[in-house]
Design a protein around this motif. Structure first.
Motif, PDB file in Angstrom:
ATOM      1  N   VAL A   1      -8.590   1.656  -5.366  1.00 35.37           N
ATOM      2  CA  VAL A   1      -8.894   2.914  -4.603  1.00 35.37           C
ATOM      3  C   VAL A   1      -8.437   4.310  -4.186  1.00 35.37           C
ATOM      4  O   VAL A   1      -9.452   5.270  -4.424  1.00 35.37           O
ATOM      5  N   ASP A   2      -7.384   4.071  -3.814  1.00 36.36           N
ATOM      6  CA  ASP A   2      -5.901   5.764  -4.363  1.00 36.36           C
ATOM      7  C   ASP A   2      -6.123   6.387  -5.735  1.00 36.36           C
ATOM      8  O   ASP A   2      -6.442   5.877  -6.521  1.00 36.36           O
ATOM      9  N   THR A   3      -6.773   7.576  -5.956  1.00 29.12           N
ATOM     10  CA  THR A   3      -5.951   8.655  -6.761  1.00 29.12           C
ATOM     11  C   THR A   3      -4.547   7.943  -6.981  1.00 29.12           C
ATOM     12  O   THR A   3      -3.892   8.104  -6.395  1.00 29.12           O
TER      13      THR A   3
ATOM     14  N   PRO B   1      -7.060  -8.188  -0.008  1.00 29.18           N
ATOM     15  CA  PRO B   1      -6.141  -7.418   0.774  1.00 29.18           C
ATOM     16  C   PRO B   1      -4.971  -7.579   1.843  1.00 29.18           C
ATOM     17  O   PRO B   1      -3.931  -6.965   2.241  1.00 29.18           O
ATOM     18  N   PHE B   2      -5.174  -9.046   2.302  1.00 34.26           N
ATOM     19  CA  PHE B   2      -4.791  -9.473   2.983  1.00 34.26           C
ATOM     20  C   PHE B   2      -2.982 -10.020   2.468  1.00 34.26           C
ATOM     21  O   PHE B   2      -2.128 -10.038   3.228  1.00 34.26           O
TER      22      PHE B   2
ATOM     23  N   LEU C   1       3.352  -3.593   8.906  1.00 35.46           N
ATOM     24  CA  LEU C   1       2.319  -4.220   8.256  1.00 35.46           C
ATOM     25  C   LEU C   1       1.382  -5.141   8.669  1.00 35.46           C
ATOM     26  O   LEU C   1       0.890  -5.930   9.128  1.00 35.46           O
TER      27      LEU C   1
ATOM     28  N   ARG D   1       1.368  -6.485  12.709  1.00 39.20           N
ATOM     29  CA  ARG D   1       0.148  -5.941  12.910  1.00 39.20           C
ATOM     30  C   ARG D   1      -0.489  -6.658  12.535  1.00 39.20           C
ATOM     31  O   ARG D   1      -1.565  -7.521  13.472  1.00 39.20           O
TER      32      ARG D   1
ATOM     33  N   ARG E   1     -11.130   6.244   6.172  1.00 39.58           N
ATOM     34  CA  ARG E   1      -9.297   6.314   6.677  1.00 39.58           C
ATOM     35  C   ARG E   1      -9.032   6.494   7.708  1.00 39.58           C
ATOM     36  O   ARG E   1      -8.164   7.353   8.949  1.00 39.58           O
TER      37      ARG E   1
ATOM     38  N   GLN F   1      -3.006   9.448  -0.513  1.00 37.24           N
ATOM     39  CA  GLN F   1      -3.749   8.838   0.691  1.00 37.24           C
ATOM     40  C   GLN F   1      -4.512  10.599   0.759  1.00 37.24           C
ATOM     41  O   GLN F   1      -4.340  11.476   0.546  1.00 37.24           O
TER      42      GLN F   1
ATOM     43  N   PHE G   1      -1.107   1.898   6.533  1.00 38.14           N
ATOM     44  CA  PHE G   1      -1.317   1.408   7.850  1.00 38.14           C
ATOM     45  C   PHE G   1      -3.016   2.581   7.499  1.00 38.14           C
ATOM     46  O   PHE G   1      -4.035   1.715   8.236  1.00 38.14           O
TER      47      PHE G   1
ATOM     48  N   LYS H   1      -7.829   2.975   3.466  1.00 37.16           N
ATOM     49  CA  LYS H   1      -9.409   3.916   2.767  1.00 37.16           C
ATOM     50  C   LYS H   1     -10.160   2.086   3.691  1.00 37.16           C
ATOM     51  O   LYS H   1      -9.810   1.445   2.120  1.00 37.16           O
TER      52      LYS H   1
ATOM     53  N   THR I   1     -13.296   0.122   1.799  1.00 42.41           N
ATOM     54  CA  THR I   1     -14.628  -0.117   1.156  1.00 42.41           C
ATOM     55  C   THR I   1     -14.802  -1.067   1.262  1.00 42.41           C
ATOM     56  O   THR I   1     -16.087  -1.359   0.380  1.00 42.41           O
TER      57      THR I   1
ATOM     58  N   ASP J   1     -11.578  -5.041   3.252  1.00 42.07           N
ATOM     59  CA  ASP J   1     -11.059  -4.184   3.933  1.00 42.07           C
ATOM     60  C   ASP J   1     -11.364  -3.746   5.711  1.00 42.07           C
ATOM     61  O   ASP J   1     -10.029  -3.598   6.698  1.00 42.07           O
TER      62      ASP J   1
END
Lengths: 224, 224
Positions: free
Chosen positions: A132-134, A202-203, A215, A218, B104, B158, B203, B206, B208, B212
């Motif tokens: 999802v990030d550029t 994503p976990f 991360l 948490r 975000r 990001q 942390f 995004k 999505t 997430d």
């Protein structure tokens, strides 16, 4: 089919502060490696768990792993990731081999069993997540380079990556084979064999930096 | 220098179940958008916060945002991400403009202020994180394609992405400019201007997909 889980724990953790093997670091009171092993030990489908450590660290690994019991074996790995994967595949006796990064301690039972089901159907299966990030490249000097990496259709490959044992042996253990594959699916692709995908999680993050470790802490505290 | 924060909240959230705007979904009892705004409201360096919503949703946005006070303005965006970024930049009055994905919500004060400091030094600055997963393309049919995307040096970008106002206006608002840039740094790069980077934050994810959102929920519960 009998399933062998190979857990790679021979990495150097260059991005993590300190010298030690990052998978021996504590995450919520338990070593990262112990959590990775427990995740596979929780599956009744997994017949054996092979932990591949740095040569000489077998004792540390055994000391930190509290689960796995009679299903657990510890074998020494090699210098590169691919050498450790080869050592694990050589030791594996199952008809299906899952290869997992020891630095992904939050892998879920559900994901493990979806990958196994994917291998039963297709012979090779990896969990993937859309990017999802550029994306862009950064030079060694730290400058970002203008040409962007086209993100459409791009997926990040997680682990465990699962394969029929004959396939992954052919891909990784063939005579004279010494390619430094970035992951195990790459070696199977090189045979011309299609690799199926299931939705990643994503976990199931890879703990690479101290920020990743915070991360993961948490996430663990937030589980309920 | 006076800082304007532009928060993009006009997305469709195609990967999220349901029709609504994903930034209006609740995250730990507060809408995602409200959390994103609060993060910027927490910085004394931020002089104004401009929320760009879908045309017609200005009222919803105002109703869910509890912080920002007199610094807050809500403006209508456009069809594509870049159109909304343009609307935000047009409205911004600061000498530095930060452009942030409203999706975000866990962005930290520390990251916001490091990006501002980067812009003060270099004119343009984005937070980046090294890519740790192996990357591959997936076809529309769902097959993974063999050629791997070389991961060396690859970073994910990001937000907030920060720019001197004159620079980002030149990049996004020039006469006749209608490029659908994937992000705002891409538009600045196209001017031939170098863009600095600071270390991103895992942390700062995004939101999505529903997975997430569950991840973000766990991170919030785990914060202490």
């Amino acid at each position: 089919m009998r399933v062998s889980a190979v857990i790679l724990a021979a990495g150097r953790g260059r991005r993590m502060a300190g010298d030690g093997n990052k998978v021996l670091l504590s995450l919520g009171g338990l070593p990262i490696l112990a959590r990775s092993v427990s995740a596979f030990a929780a599956s009744d489908l997994v017949a054996e768990i092979i932990v591949v450590t740095r040569p000489g660290e077998e004792g540390f690994a055994a000391a930190v792993i509290s689960e796995g019991g009679p299903r657990l074996r510890i074998v020494p790995g090699g210098e590169r990731r691919v050498d450790s994967a080869r050592a694990g595949v050589r030791a594996a006796e199952g008809e299906i081999v899952l290869i997992h990064d020891g630095a992904r301690p939050l892998v879920s039972l559900d994901l493990i069993e979806r990958v196994i089901a994917g291998v039963e159907r297709h012979g090779a299966c990896v969990p993937v997540l859309p990017v999802v990030d550029t994306l862009r490249r950064r030079t060694e000097a730290g400058d970002l380079e203008p040409p962007i990496v086209e993100r459409d259709g791009l997926v990040g490959m997680q682990t465990p990556q699962g394969f029929r044992a004959d396939l992954v042996r052919r891909a990784l253990l063939a005579e004279g084979m010494d390619e430094a594959w970035p992951d195990d699916a790459a070696a199977v692709f090189a045979l011309g064999v299609p690799v199926d995908s299931v939705e990643g999680d994503p976990f199931n993050l890879k703990v690479t930096t101290p920020a990743d470790l915070r991360l993961a802490e948490r996430l663990l505290r937030g589980a309920r």
